[in-house]
Scaffold this active site. Structure first.
Site, PDB file in Angstrom:
ATOM      1  N   HIS A 102       5.953  -4.783   7.788  1.00 61.63           N
ATOM      2  CA  HIS A 102       4.409  -5.232   7.250  1.00 61.63           C
ATOM      3  C   HIS A 102       4.310  -6.388   8.138  1.00 61.63           C
ATOM      4  O   HIS A 102       5.337  -7.225   8.177  1.00 61.63           O
ATOM      5  CB  HIS A 102       4.832  -5.136   5.960  1.00 61.63           C
ATOM      6  CG  HIS A 102       3.474  -5.482   4.991  1.00 61.63           C
ATOM      7  ND1 HIS A 102       3.161  -6.979   4.981  1.00 61.63           N
ATOM      8  CD2 HIS A 102       2.386  -4.844   4.312  1.00 61.63           C
ATOM      9  CE1 HIS A 102       1.868  -6.956   4.410  1.00 61.63           C
ATOM     10  NE2 HIS A 102       1.540  -5.738   4.103  1.00 61.63           N
ATOM     11  N   ASP A 113      13.111  -5.918   3.056  1.00 61.00           N
ATOM     12  CA  ASP A 113      11.797  -5.893   2.436  1.00 61.00           C
ATOM     13  C   ASP A 113      11.724  -4.725   1.570  1.00 61.00           C
ATOM     14  O   ASP A 113      11.632  -3.677   1.859  1.00 61.00           O
ATOM     15  CB  ASP A 113      10.903  -5.837   3.594  1.00 61.00           C
ATOM     16  CG  ASP A 113       9.366  -5.678   3.056  1.00 61.00           C
ATOM     17  OD1 ASP A 113       9.162  -5.643   1.751  1.00 61.00           O
ATOM     18  OD2 ASP A 113       8.414  -5.988   3.732  1.00 61.00           O
ATOM     19  N   GLN A 141       8.259  -1.691  -1.272  1.00 63.95           N
ATOM     20  CA  GLN A 141       8.124  -0.345  -1.455  1.00 63.95           C
ATOM     21  C   GLN A 141       9.260   0.392  -2.143  1.00 63.95           C
ATOM     22  O   GLN A 141       9.163   1.368  -2.897  1.00 63.95           O
ATOM     23  CB  GLN A 141       7.463   0.559  -0.424  1.00 63.95           C
ATOM     24  CG  GLN A 141       6.401   0.063   0.247  1.00 63.95           C
ATOM     25  CD  GLN A 141       5.043  -0.214  -0.438  1.00 63.95           C
ATOM     26  OE1 GLN A 141       5.038   0.660  -1.596  1.00 63.95           O
ATOM     27  NE2 GLN A 141       4.187  -0.847  -0.341  1.00 63.95           N
ATOM     28  N   LYS A 186       3.385  -3.755  -7.243  1.00 58.55           N
ATOM     29  CA  LYS A 186       3.630  -2.493  -6.740  1.00 58.55           C
ATOM     30  C   LYS A 186       4.646  -1.840  -8.058  1.00 58.55           C
ATOM     31  O   LYS A 186       4.837  -0.428  -7.633  1.00 58.55           O
ATOM     32  CB  LYS A 186       4.438  -2.657  -5.447  1.00 58.55           C
ATOM     33  CG  LYS A 186       3.333  -3.440  -4.567  1.00 58.55           C
ATOM     34  CD  LYS A 186       3.937  -3.082  -3.170  1.00 58.55           C
ATOM     35  CE  LYS A 186       3.278  -4.077  -2.024  1.00 58.55           C
ATOM     36  NZ  LYS A 186       1.973  -3.739  -1.636  1.00 58.55           N
ATOM     37  N   CYS A 206      -1.961  -3.645   7.280  1.00 62.15           N
ATOM     38  CA  CYS A 206      -1.054  -4.577   7.534  1.00 62.15           C
ATOM     39  C   CYS A 206       0.189  -4.139   8.334  1.00 62.15           C
ATOM     40  O   CYS A 206       1.498  -4.959   8.150  1.00 62.15           O
ATOM     41  CB  CYS A 206      -0.614  -5.390   6.293  1.00 62.15           C
ATOM     42  SG  CYS A 206      -1.978  -6.027   5.129  1.00 62.15           S
TER      43      CYS A 206
HETATM   44  N1  C6P Z   1       1.739  -3.553   1.156  1.00 60.62           N
HETATM   45  C1  C6P Z   1      -0.105  -2.065   1.276  1.00 60.62           C
HETATM   46  O1  C6P Z   1      -1.329  -1.592   1.214  1.00 60.62           O
HETATM   47  P1  C6P Z   1       2.863  -8.545  -1.163  1.00 60.62           P
HETATM   48  O2  C6P Z   1       1.363  -8.560  -0.593  1.00 60.62           O
HETATM   49  O3  C6P Z   1       3.296 -10.080  -0.861  1.00 60.62           O
HETATM   50  O4  C6P Z   1       2.903  -8.249  -2.559  1.00 60.62           O
HETATM   51  O5  C6P Z   1       3.432  -7.367  -0.484  1.00 60.62           O
HETATM   52  C2  C6P Z   1       3.391  -7.575   1.033  1.00 60.62           C
HETATM   53  C3  C6P Z   1       4.123  -6.316   1.682  1.00 60.62           C
HETATM   54  C4  C6P Z   1       5.361  -6.459   2.260  1.00 60.62           C
HETATM   55  N2  C6P Z   1       6.145  -5.351   2.597  1.00 60.62           N
HETATM   56  C5  C6P Z   1       5.615  -4.180   2.555  1.00 60.62           C
HETATM   57  C6  C6P Z   1       6.640  -3.066   3.011  1.00 60.62           C
HETATM   58  C7  C6P Z   1       4.416  -3.881   1.730  1.00 60.62           C
HETATM   59  O6  C6P Z   1       4.062  -2.649   1.667  1.00 60.62           O
HETATM   60  C8  C6P Z   1       3.781  -4.923   1.484  1.00 60.62           C
HETATM   61  C9  C6P Z   1       2.387  -4.796   0.781  1.00 60.62           C
HETATM   62  C10 C6P Z   1       0.402  -3.237   0.514  1.00 60.62           C
HETATM   63  O7  C6P Z   1       0.776  -1.668   2.036  1.00 60.62           O
HETATM   64  C11 C6P Z   1      -0.471  -4.589   0.468  1.00 60.62           C
HETATM   65  S1  C6P Z   1      -0.947  -5.035   2.213  1.00 60.62           S
END
Ligand code: C6P
Length: 402
Positions: A118, A194, A197, A220, A360
């Site tokens: 991401h 990370d 997910q 999430k 993203c």
């Molecule tokens: N992915 C998606 O629609 P935040 O925005 O900080 O809570 O998470 C960022 C992030 C980082 N790593 C992974 C693997 C992610 O999936 C995400 C967030 C969402 O896929 C919003 S872009």
């Protein structure tokens, strides 16, 4: 076996939108009553600041805030709450590490990422290329959608930090980060996982993975937005400089200088997101009641069913559809000749919420020669009927563009 129809009653959004087919949980999950109630209760009954007051209400707020920290610690099996830093989410957690742990990096040091990251796990490291002169290196993704670890020993030469996703937000594949942690440590590198997910979908034990940093977002995993966790092994956290400076993170301040509070508060400058942390604690309680093993079983069944059903859609190409890695219910696909934004809009007209775009993860899309895909993703409240509605919706899209 999870009773999904019963469980859906815990989610107020379905009372307001009874026909909603919500297939965008990878972007954010829906929130159960208990999470909303926990936040409301804090604001209505004891909504004062933490760590500061000597009065009973402040002690109650502090106990609830620190209690939530203990809940998330247990949830990911960290050794101590000193390792559990509340942040705004995954993005901020990674930025903390990129801004402070990076003091250990020198020009020419290598950070190893993967092509399925991401942007939150790419862009903060790109800044270090500019600031310090580090080199970014990439673990390739195979045509099937797995990490290609064939040349991992070669890739690890000169690496100071491996930063990889535990579960891809596009392919849904789960990476063997335990193996990568072992490999990273043999060359003296650290590893950041990370977990945005993964922690939502299956049991995570950071001690067993032996990762040095693990980051995730509350929103999430049924929790509120604006709260997340950065787990840092205590011996590493102790050596890191603070990320932000201000109230609550200090021990003593003179006109000239300051000393820092203990972990984890050293990294929590200013009034924190108290309600968010308490809400996250309630989300953890809810998930524990379901059992994370049961959540993962449900998710894998959904992934299998979704793959089987989508295979019947002519002209539909699932990204990473043949990956060998374990996978969750995330389906990013191309529909021949139809732009993902059109797919998303026509599905929306049928009450089906999906995401369209690059999610993203532009380098991953570039790897497959694509600019965008449509992504449907499920979670604990997703039923097989939701998948059936998606498949019927896709047929409708194709009819519109026939
Ligand atoms: N992915 C998606 O629609 P935040 O925005 O900080 O809570 O998470 C960022 C992030 C980082 N790593 C992974 C693997 C992610 O999936 C995400 C967030 C969402 O896929 C919003 S872009």
């Amino acid at each position: 076996m999870m009773n999904v129809e019963q469980l859906k009653k815990d989610f107020p959004i379905f009372q307001h939108h009874p026909e909603l087919v919500y297939l965008d949980s990878t972007a954010t999950s829906l929130k159960p009553h208990v999470v909303v109630d926990a936040e409301r209760e804090y604001y209505e009954h004891y909504g004062v600041n933490v760590h500061r007051g000597v009065y009973a209400l402040s002690e109650q707020a502090t106990a609830a805030y620190e209690g939530a920290r203990e809940k998330v610690r247990k949830f990911i099996h960290a050794t101590s709450t000193k390792e559990m830093i509340f942040v705004r989410g995954t993005t901020e957690g990674i930025n903390v590490v990129a801004n402070t742990y990076s003091q250990n990096f020198r020009k020419g040091d290598v950070i190893l990422l993967s092509e399925m990251e991401h942007h939150a796990n790419i862009v903060p490291w790109q800044a270090l290329v500019k600031w310090i002169g580090v080199e970014l290196r990439w673990i390739p993704v195979t045509e099937q959608g797995d990490l290609d670890l064939t040349n991992i020993d070669e890739l690890l030469k000169g690496v100071k930090l491996v930063a990889v996703t535990h579960m891809s937000n596009v392919l849904g594949v789960v990476n063997d980060v335990k193996f990568l942690a072992r490999k990273a440590h043999t060359v003296g590198a650290r590893i950041l996982v990370d977990g945005a997910q993964s922690v939502t979908h299956f049991p995570v034990d950071v001690k067993d993975l032996d990762c040095d940093f693990f980051v995730f977002s509350g929103h999430k995993m049924l929790g509120p937005t604006g709260i997340g966790v950065l787990y840092v092994k205590e011996e590493i956290g102790k050596t890191m400089e603070p990320y932000q400076r201000g109230g609550d993170m200090i021990l003593e301040v003179t006109k000239e200088t300051a000393t820092w509070n203990e972990l984890p508060w050293k990294f929590e400058a200013g009034t924190p997101n108290i309600a968010g942390a308490i809400g996250l604690g309630a989300a953890v309680d809810y998930l524990n009641q379901l059992g994370m093993e049961a959540v993962w079983i449900h998710e894998q069944e959904l992934a299998k069913y979704g793959r089987e059903q989508l295979a019947h859609c002519p002209g539909l190409q699932l990204l990473g559809g043949n990956a060998a890695s374990p996978r969750g219910a995330i389906f990013a696909f191309e529909l021949a000749g139809i732009h993902p934004h059109d797919v998303g809009s026509i599905l929306d007209e049928q009450g089906i919420a999906v995401r369209a775009g690059h999610h993203c993860a532009m380098p991953l899309h570039a790897r497959f020669g694509l600019a965008a895909t449509t992504r449907a993703s499920g979670y604990i409240y997703t039923t097989h009927q939701d998948i059936d509605r998606l498949v019927a919706g896709i047929k409708k899209v194709q009819e519109v563009f026939a």
